[in-house]
Scaffold this active site. Structure first.
Site, mmCIF file in Angstrom:
data_model
loop_
_atom_site.group_PDB
_atom_site.id
_atom_site.type_symbol
_atom_site.label_atom_id
_atom_site.label_comp_id
_atom_site.label_asym_id
_atom_site.label_seq_id
_atom_site.Cartn_x
_atom_site.Cartn_y
_atom_site.Cartn_z
ATOM 1 N N GLY A 69 0.862 -1.047 0.200
ATOM 2 C CA GLY A 69 -0.353 -0.115 -0.157
ATOM 3 C C GLY A 69 0.945 1.204 -0.144
ATOM 4 O O GLY A 69 1.987 1.121 -0.393
ATOM 5 N N GLU A 115 10.160 2.896 -0.348
ATOM 6 C CA GLU A 115 9.816 2.832 -1.946
ATOM 7 C C GLU A 115 9.457 4.231 -2.284
ATOM 8 O O GLU A 115 10.244 4.752 -3.182
ATOM 9 C CB GLU A 115 8.921 1.730 -2.408
ATOM 10 C CG GLU A 115 8.397 1.713 -3.698
ATOM 11 C CD GLU A 115 7.162 0.859 -3.787
ATOM 12 O OE1 GLU A 115 6.476 0.552 -2.850
ATOM 13 O OE2 GLU A 115 6.869 0.586 -5.009
#
Ligand SMILES: [Zn+2]
Length: 343
Positions: free
Chosen positions: A181, A211
């Site tokens: 998510g 990320e």
């Protein structure tokens, strides 16, 4: 004379960062839509392909959700898992640890979920049929990782992780949990107690970290006991963190193609894969969502060679790392390491 591509295909590899839903190609999506029966008309390939068009990370998450919407029940999941296994076998992947977006399954269909409490059990039974068949017919072994969505509620994550703990007793193929998510909306700290509970139930702990966020997110993920980190793209902005990752040999599930396609890394040349490898980090390469990003894990090995100059010996090390960082039993790991050594 064997080409580099052929050799890479022959090299035994494990894939450790792969989302089942992200392996669904437009072609498979057409097949899935045809399972609906006669009332609804099947999607055309062009319609399916249009769903995969996205511009940035947020757009990617939306496209991912649109594809997951086509996974309505056991038959769809079984077909998707089987097509994934065929693709893995084709690339010479011998073992994969695959994320299932269990959190998304519950969130997408609250009505069905209320009406039919056995729906997930039937979906999982279908996934297991594909897994067992893949091992028997293709020689590819699979473990499942139940993935919760970090920007949904804590209760939803608790449900996913506790389900993994409960089902694991009967299905040892459920090896761990993870959090995917949007990291920009939720870090790891809120999940500390749930991670401890999952570890106590014998589940292994993975986590997407760094990320779309900075190194502090990676520290936070390590802080709650994450054993394996997805992406860890921003680690190199923190020298002390790099040293800790090296010293502890924390396995990193790198996904260069994914990072370039979602725009979190400007280009393949700038991806830290080579720098992490040279710094002695425990690096693996993976495809993340190959159907969305257009590169399989075999392509990632090839690009590590073509773009980052990895030699055969270095590609062997990446393959060895992929088994070392897997959750396979030691004896299995050793069997694959021996095979890589003679490849
Ligand atoms: Zn991922």
């Amino acid at each position: 004379m064997e080409t580099m591509e052929e050799w890479i295909r022959r090299l035994p590899k494990a894939e450790l960062h792969l989302h089942l839903e992200g392996t669904i190609t437009p072609r498979t999506l057409v097949e899935l839509s045809a399972l609906k029966g006669e009332q609804a008309s099947a999607m055309t390939l062009a319609e399916a392909e249009a769903l995969y068009a996205y511009e940035d990370f947020t757009g990617f998450l939306q496209a991912f959700k649109a594809v997951v919407t086509e996974l309505r029940g056991p038959a769809e999941y079984e077909l998707a898992a089987w097509r994934m296994l065929e693709a893995l076998a084709e690339q010479g992947v011998r073992h994969a640890e695959v994320y299932i977006s269990v959190g998304v399954i519950f969130r997408l269909r609250p009505e069905e979920d209320r009406r039919d409490p056995e729906l997930f059990a039937r979906i999982f039974a279908a996934l297991e049929r594909a897994r067992v068949r893949g091992e028997r017919e293709l020689g590819v072994t699979l473990y499942w990782i139940f993935d919760a969505v970090r920007h949904f509620t804590l209760d939803e994550a608790a449900r996913v992780f506790r389900l993994a703990a409960a089902m694991r007793r009967e299905h040892p193929s459920i090896v761990g949990i993870g959090l995917g998510g949007d990291e920009r909306q939720a870090g790891s700290e809120p999940f500390r107690a749930l991670y401890a509970e999952a570890a106590a139930a014998g589940l292994r702990l993975t986590n997407h970290a760094g990320e779309t966020t900075g190194p502090e997110a990676i520290r936070e993920a390590l802080g709650i006991g994450s054993e394996r980190l997805g992406h860890a793209l921003s680690a190199e902005r923190d020298a002390a963190l790099m040293e800790e990752l090296r010293r502890r040999q924390v396995p990193l599930e790198l996904n260069p193609g994914s990072n370039v396609r979602t725009g979190v890394c400007p280009s393949r040349e700038e991806h830290p894969l080579r720098r992490y490898f040279d710094a002695g980090l425990m690096v693996t390469v993976n495809s993340d969502d190959p159907a969305f990003f257009g590169a399989t894990v075999a392509d990632e090995y090839w690009l590590a060679h073509a773009v980052h100059g990895f030699t055969r010996e270095e590609l062997r090390r990446l393959a060895e790392n992929s088994f070392r960082a897997s959750f396979l039993p030691e004896v299995e790991k050793q069997r694959w390491l021996d095979q890589i050594g003679s490849c």
